[in-house]
Design an enzyme around this catalytic site. Structure first.
Site, PDB file in Angstrom:
ATOM      1  CG  ASP A 200      -2.030   1.019   1.148  1.00 15.82           C
ATOM      2  OD1 ASP A 200      -2.400   1.407   0.030  1.00 15.82           O
ATOM      3  OD2 ASP A 200      -2.513   1.445   2.217  1.00 15.82           O
ATOM      4  CG  ASP A 217      -0.425   1.064   7.777  1.00 14.15           C
ATOM      5  OD1 ASP A 217      -0.488  -0.066   8.286  1.00 14.15           O
ATOM      6  OD2 ASP A 217      -1.426   1.667   7.330  1.00 14.15           O
TER       7      ASP A 217
END
Length: 325
Positions: A200, A217
């Site tokens: 991502d 993340d």
């Protein structure tokens, strides 16, 4: 009235969870911008505040979370700037409190990189080359793969059955059928093409500070071709994107070989993301945080614009792949 699992994640529960790891909180609590999980900054007595991430219940298995943490820590051990979970004296990075699984992270400051700065793109490419060098060293056993069936075919059916307005269903059904056929024909990576990647990789998941890209993340880390972590940095007209791409790959190639044949997968991967994003919000619509935050979603205007965006994407799939200049 239905109770969402996160309704039970009260401020007291957040603080108690952090204190269950042997730390003493000063009760300062700040909710951070996160939708899939719940993320907070928690003040610590006589210490720096910590970041705590509570994983969405039933999204990932414990094995999948363990692989995310292991990959993050492997990157950190290689002196790559990622924000990895903290490990306790017992070697554990994942904790549990009242049914919630959570991890602690050190706070890291920064701001999104400027993608119109070619020097920034060069640094991003170098960092991703190092990340992928580690990613190639082994494979995930439990994490997902970038998958046409899951991200396009299954999501297409879900949206048609539950969200697409009646008057738009014929257009959406026909259009997404064409997209599915085109993507299936063009996106056919082999096992050798797939490595462990961030998954991502966009500016919101990068903290830029002192000319260093700190990646955060890894919640969506997957097995995928290397280009998955590169294409989201490209924007603008075709020539601009080719300049940006060439700068990224110049930096990337200092640390990791890049297969230029993967450039033909940029638009198929973009197609998967477009449909998957709409379905992600739709599948989370019962979470009260989503209607509050995505007020524009699930309106006739949104779905009409989504159909238009997918029409433009179908045209993009017919174009020649970007070139390295």
């Amino acid at each position: 009235m239905n109770v969402h699992p996160y309704d039970l994640l009260t401020p007291d529960t957040v603080i108690d969870a952090v204190e269950s790891t042997g730390r003493l909180s000063d009760a300062r609590l700040l909710a951070l911008n996160s939708y899939e999980n719940r993320v907070y900054q928690v003040g610590i007595e006589e210490g720096e505040p910590l970041i705590v991430k509570f994983y969405r219940p039933e999204r990932w298995s414990l094995e999948q979370i363990a692989e995310e943490h292991s990959f993050s820590l492997e990157l950190a051990t290689a002196d790559i700037s990622v924000v990895a979970p903290m490990v306790d004296a017992q070697g554990e990075s994942l904790h549990e409190y009242k049914g919630f699984h959570f991890a602690l992270f050190r706070r890291r400051g920064g701001y999104p990189p400027e993608l119109d700065n070619l020097d920034n793109l060069l640094v991003l490419g170098r960092t991703l080359g190092r990340i992928h060098g580690v990613g190639r060293a082994s494979r995930f056993e439990h994490r997902q793969h970038i998958c046409v069936q899951r991200m396009l075919a299954d999501n297409r059916e879900f949206l048609l059955e539950n969200f697409i307005p009646r008057e738009l269903r014929p257009a959406y059904e026909s259009l997404t059928a064409d997209l599915l056929k085109t993507v299936e024909q063009s996106y056919k990576p082999t096992a050798e093409d797939e490595i462990r990647v961030h998954g991502d990789c966009h500016v919101g998941n990068i903290l830029w500070r002192d000319d260093v890209a700190h990646f955060v993340d890894l919640d969506d880390c997957v097995m995928a071709p290397a280009i998955q972590d590169l294409w989201m940095f490209l924007n603008g007209e075709r020539h601009e994107r080719e300049i940006q791409l060439s700068e990224l790959i110049e930096g990337y190639s200092e640390f990791c070989d890049f297969d230029a044949a993967q450039l033909r997968w940029i638009e198929p991967l973009r197609t998967l993301r477009l449909v998957n994003y709409a379905a992600w919000v739709a599948r989370r619509w019962e979470d009260p945080a989503f209607p509050r935050s995505f007020t524009w979603f699930n309106t006739e205007r949104y779905w009409a614009e989504h159909v238009l965006e997918l029409r433009e994407q179908l045209a993009a799939l017919q174009e020649e792949p970007l070139r390295l200049l």
